[in-house]
Design a protein around this motif. Structure first.
Motif, mmCIF file in Angstrom:
data_model
loop_
_atom_site.group_PDB
_atom_site.id
_atom_site.type_symbol
_atom_site.label_atom_id
_atom_site.label_comp_id
_atom_site.label_asym_id
_atom_site.label_seq_id
_atom_site.Cartn_x
_atom_site.Cartn_y
_atom_site.Cartn_z
ATOM 1 N N ASN A 44 20.728 45.046 33.637
ATOM 2 C CA ASN A 44 19.629 45.797 34.239
ATOM 3 C C ASN A 44 19.907 47.284 34.038
ATOM 4 O OD1 ASN A 44 17.432 46.658 35.692
ATOM 5 N ND2 ASN A 44 18.347 46.261 37.689
ATOM 6 N N PHE A 45 19.170 47.899 33.127
ATOM 7 C CA PHE A 45 19.326 49.325 32.878
ATOM 8 C C PHE A 45 18.515 50.114 33.904
ATOM 9 C CE2 PHE A 45 20.055 47.414 28.718
ATOM 10 C CZ PHE A 45 21.209 48.063 28.308
ATOM 11 N N THR A 46 19.150 51.123 34.464
ATOM 12 C CA THR A 46 18.461 52.023 35.382
ATOM 13 C C THR A 46 18.557 53.439 34.830
ATOM 14 O OG1 THR A 46 20.491 52.260 36.685
ATOM 15 C CG2 THR A 46 18.911 50.582 37.406
ATOM 16 N N ILE A 47 17.800 54.348 35.406
ATOM 17 C CA ILE A 47 17.813 55.715 34.895
ATOM 18 C C ILE A 47 19.150 56.384 35.198
ATOM 19 C CG2 ILE A 47 16.791 58.008 35.132
ATOM 20 C CD1 ILE A 47 14.089 56.690 35.392
ATOM 21 N N GLY A 48 19.515 56.471 36.450
ATOM 22 C CA GLY A 48 20.801 57.039 36.816
ATOM 23 C C GLY A 48 20.992 58.459 36.308
ATOM 24 N N ARG A 49 22.232 58.895 36.337
ATOM 25 C CA ARG A 49 22.555 60.266 35.930
ATOM 26 C C ARG A 49 22.372 60.467 34.435
ATOM 27 N NH1 ARG A 49 27.429 62.431 34.452
ATOM 28 N NH2 ARG A 49 28.527 60.524 35.051
ATOM 29 N N LYS A 50 22.577 59.429 33.643
ATOM 30 C CA LYS A 50 22.527 59.577 32.183
ATOM 31 C C LYS A 50 21.277 58.958 31.574
ATOM 32 C CE LYS A 50 27.510 59.895 31.755
ATOM 33 N NZ LYS A 50 28.433 60.361 30.748
ATOM 34 N N ASN A 51 20.330 58.552 32.396
ATOM 35 C CA ASN A 51 19.083 57.945 31.922
ATOM 36 C C ASN A 51 19.369 56.818 30.931
ATOM 37 O OD1 ASN A 51 16.469 57.256 31.321
ATOM 38 N ND2 ASN A 51 15.753 59.372 31.207
ATOM 39 N N ARG A 52 19.950 55.752 31.437
ATOM 40 C CA ARG A 52 20.362 54.628 30.600
ATOM 41 C C ARG A 52 19.181 53.985 29.882
ATOM 42 N NH1 ARG A 52 22.794 53.982 35.652
ATOM 43 N NH2 ARG A 52 25.026 54.450 35.712
ATOM 44 N N ILE A 53 18.021 53.993 30.503
ATOM 45 C CA ILE A 53 16.852 53.381 29.868
ATOM 46 C C ILE A 53 16.497 54.103 28.571
ATOM 47 C CG2 ILE A 53 14.385 52.905 30.108
ATOM 48 C CD1 ILE A 53 14.855 52.409 33.068
ATOM 49 N N GLU A 54 16.474 55.407 28.609
ATOM 50 C CA GLU A 54 16.137 56.161 27.406
ATOM 51 C C GLU A 54 17.221 56.017 26.339
ATOM 52 O OE1 GLU A 54 13.257 57.657 26.621
ATOM 53 O OE2 GLU A 54 12.603 56.695 28.474
ATOM 54 N N LEU A 55 18.485 56.011 26.753
ATOM 55 C CA LEU A 55 19.569 55.815 25.790
ATOM 56 C C LEU A 55 19.460 54.447 25.136
ATOM 57 C CD1 LEU A 55 22.641 57.352 27.659
ATOM 58 C CD2 LEU A 55 21.511 58.255 25.620
ATOM 59 N N TRP A 56 19.160 53.431 25.933
ATOM 60 C CA TRP A 56 18.983 52.083 25.393
ATOM 61 C C TRP A 56 17.843 52.051 24.373
ATOM 62 C CZ3 TRP A 56 20.030 47.478 23.832
ATOM 63 C CH2 TRP A 56 19.022 46.536 23.661
ATOM 64 N N LYS A 57 16.718 52.602 24.718
ATOM 65 C CA LYS A 57 15.571 52.556 23.826
ATOM 66 C C LYS A 57 15.847 53.293 22.514
ATOM 67 C CE LYS A 57 11.957 51.906 27.303
ATOM 68 N NZ LYS A 57 10.728 52.470 27.924
ATOM 69 N N PHE A 58 16.617 54.340 22.571
ATOM 70 C CA PHE A 58 16.888 55.135 21.369
ATOM 71 C C PHE A 58 17.900 54.455 20.449
ATOM 72 C CE2 PHE A 58 18.742 58.614 18.893
ATOM 73 C CZ PHE A 58 17.591 59.263 18.456
ATOM 74 N N TYR A 59 18.930 53.830 21.029
ATOM 75 C CA TYR A 59 20.027 53.298 20.226
ATOM 76 C C TYR A 59 20.051 51.771 20.125
ATOM 77 C CZ TYR A 59 22.138 57.968 20.494
ATOM 78 O OH TYR A 59 22.392 59.314 20.385
ATOM 79 N N LYS A 60 19.108 51.059 20.728
ATOM 80 C CA LYS A 60 19.216 49.614 20.903
ATOM 81 C C LYS A 60 19.401 48.833 19.605
ATOM 82 C CE LYS A 60 14.174 49.067 21.415
ATOM 83 N NZ LYS A 60 13.117 48.601 22.370
ATOM 84 N N ASP A 61 18.599 49.116 18.599
ATOM 85 C CA ASP A 61 18.701 48.338 17.363
ATOM 86 C C ASP A 61 20.022 48.592 16.641
ATOM 87 O OD1 ASP A 61 16.212 47.088 17.665
ATOM 88 O OD2 ASP A 61 15.176 48.809 16.810
#
Length: 205
Positions: A44-61
């Motif tokens: 479960n990705f949450t935004i948090g301090r490092k915005n994990r959701i955006e990092l996931w979307k950018f680097y996922k593939d």
């Protein structure tokens, strides 16, 4: 898993940025699946301090290719994104087991459906709540899934990666194996702050 190793992993991971950070998070939390010991893992990705959701979307593939993982985003709302990471062949094998298929048949996952179709149905059912059958996809023993449903999540014999209702010795062995996988990746992150192919392909004894 050793509390010191876990503490050091958290400290090291939090010092990382960008792809290194989100890679470390995925590798650690999905370690049993990364190492081929478990068909799938949920994160479960949450935004948090490092915005994990955006990092996931950018680097996922890029990350999933490096870890030899497939993924499906099951639900995104508010500040949360639930992702299922899986090894395709291992998950197909697990879902095709007679006991798994009988259980899934009763929930609309017909035997002729492809893995992709079953995953799409799982995603549809996730839109309302976390469905009980997700345990099958995660490789939980069928007896424990049935026990969870029958007892409405209460009266378990033990609880770690899942709630155990039958054969606790077997469950403890699995838990220890999964802990070794997480500890192996944690040590790699602590010592190198990166993950090599050797680290990923390691199998705990």
């Amino acid at each position: 898993m050793d509390k010191y190793i876990k503490h050091q992993y958290v400290k090291t991971a939090n010092s990382l940025e960008g792809k290194n950070y989100i890679s470390a998070m995925i590798a650690y939390n999905a370690a049993p699946t990364v190492k081929g010991l478990k068909p799938a893992s949920l994160i479960n990705f949450t935004i948090g301090r490092k915005n994990r959701i955006e990092l996931w979307k950018f680097y996922k593939d890029e990350i999933c290719k490096e870890f030899d993982l497939e993924y499906i985003e099951l639900r995104e709302k508010f500040e949360s994104l639930i992702v299922l990471f899986y090894k395709k062949e291992l998950l197909e094998w697990y879902l095709s087991k007679p006991s798994s298929q009988v259980f899934l048949d009763g929930l609309g996952y017909e035997g002729h459906m492809t893995l992709e179709e079953k995953l799409q149905l799982l995603r549809e059912r996730f839109s309302c709540s976390c469905p009980d059958e997700v345990g099958i996809f995660l490789g939980y023993p069928i007896e424990d899934i049935q026990g969870f449903i029958k007892n409405e999540g209460k009266n378990s014999l033990m609880c770690r990666y899942w709630k155990v209702y039958a054969n606790p010795d077997r469950a403890q062995e699995l838990f220890e194996t999964y802990d070794k996988a997480k500890a192996s990746i944690a040590r790699s992150i602590i010592s190198n702050t990166t993950l090599s192919s050797t680290d990923i392909n390691y199998r705990p004894n």
